[in-house]
Design a protein around this motif. Sequence first.
Motif, PDB file in Angstrom:
ATOM      1  N   SER A   2       0.831  -1.209   0.000  1.00  0.00           N
ATOM      2  CA  SER A   2       0.000   0.000   0.000  1.00  0.00           C
ATOM      3  C   SER A   2       0.863   1.254   0.000  1.00  0.00           C
ATOM      4  O   SER A   2       0.443   2.288  -0.517  1.00  0.00           O
ATOM      5  CB  SER A   2      -0.958  -0.008   1.183  1.00  0.00           C
ATOM      6  OG  SER A   2      -0.237   0.076   2.393  1.00  0.00           O
ATOM      7  N   GLU A   6       0.302   4.333  -2.575  1.00  0.00           N
ATOM      8  CA  GLU A   6       0.195   5.724  -2.116  1.00  0.00           C
ATOM      9  C   GLU A   6       1.266   6.592  -2.762  1.00  0.00           C
ATOM     10  O   GLU A   6       1.021   7.743  -3.128  1.00  0.00           O
ATOM     11  CB  GLU A   6       0.298   5.779  -0.595  1.00  0.00           C
ATOM     12  CG  GLU A   6      -0.912   5.214   0.108  1.00  0.00           C
ATOM     13  CD  GLU A   6      -0.722   5.136   1.622  1.00  0.00           C
ATOM     14  OE1 GLU A   6       0.291   5.649   2.145  1.00  0.00           O
ATOM     15  OE2 GLU A   6      -1.601   4.561   2.279  1.00  0.00           O
ATOM     16  N   GLU A   9       0.236   7.352  -6.258  1.00  0.00           N
ATOM     17  CA  GLU A   9      -0.816   8.375  -6.252  1.00  0.00           C
ATOM     18  C   GLU A   9      -0.210   9.767  -6.071  1.00  0.00           C
ATOM     19  O   GLU A   9      -0.588  10.711  -6.760  1.00  0.00           O
ATOM     20  CB  GLU A   9      -1.826   8.097  -5.143  1.00  0.00           C
ATOM     21  CG  GLU A   9      -2.737   6.935  -5.422  1.00  0.00           C
ATOM     22  CD  GLU A   9      -3.689   6.642  -4.277  1.00  0.00           C
ATOM     23  OE1 GLU A   9      -3.573   7.272  -3.193  1.00  0.00           O
ATOM     24  OE2 GLU A   9      -4.555   5.780  -4.450  1.00  0.00           O
ATOM     25  N   ARG A  10       0.729   9.886  -5.139  1.00  0.00           N
ATOM     26  CA  ARG A  10       1.405  11.179  -4.927  1.00  0.00           C
ATOM     27  C   ARG A  10       2.177  11.579  -6.172  1.00  0.00           C
ATOM     28  O   ARG A  10       2.206  12.751  -6.550  1.00  0.00           O
ATOM     29  CB  ARG A  10       2.366  11.101  -3.738  1.00  0.00           C
ATOM     30  CG  ARG A  10       1.725  11.242  -2.403  1.00  0.00           C
ATOM     31  CD  ARG A  10       2.735  11.572  -1.305  1.00  0.00           C
ATOM     32  NE  ARG A  10       4.006  10.908  -1.439  1.00  0.00           N
ATOM     33  CZ  ARG A  10       4.406   9.837  -0.738  1.00  0.00           C
ATOM     34  NH1 ARG A  10       3.593   9.314   0.146  1.00  0.00           N
ATOM     35  NH2 ARG A  10       5.589   9.301  -0.926  1.00  0.00           N
TER      36      ARG A  10
END
Length: 99
Positions: A2, A6, A9-10
């Motif tokens: 995960s 993340e 995504e950033r």
Amino acid sequence: MSNVIEFLERLGSNPALSHGDAAGYEAEVAALGVDDEVRQVLMSRDSGALGDLLGGRPKMLCMLFPAEGDDNKKEGEDEDTNSPDEDDQKESVSQRGLH
């Protein structure tokens, strides 16, 4: 994993992070605390290898199929049998007093 998602995504939401200096990118990857293999793949920016490590799909397809009978329509002909005529709409609205 995960952490990796993340991070991706950033990366997608912050163009400066993905296109910025290499030292900043390397520091971000090091801060994730992931395995050496994942870190090396992120540093090499190998999307295929990263997809394999994360269990992603190699390909995704989208297909559209026309509805039956659409191929007989002439160009510019817009057949809409489900909506009421313009006169019917005005009449029904005026009868209900919605003007």
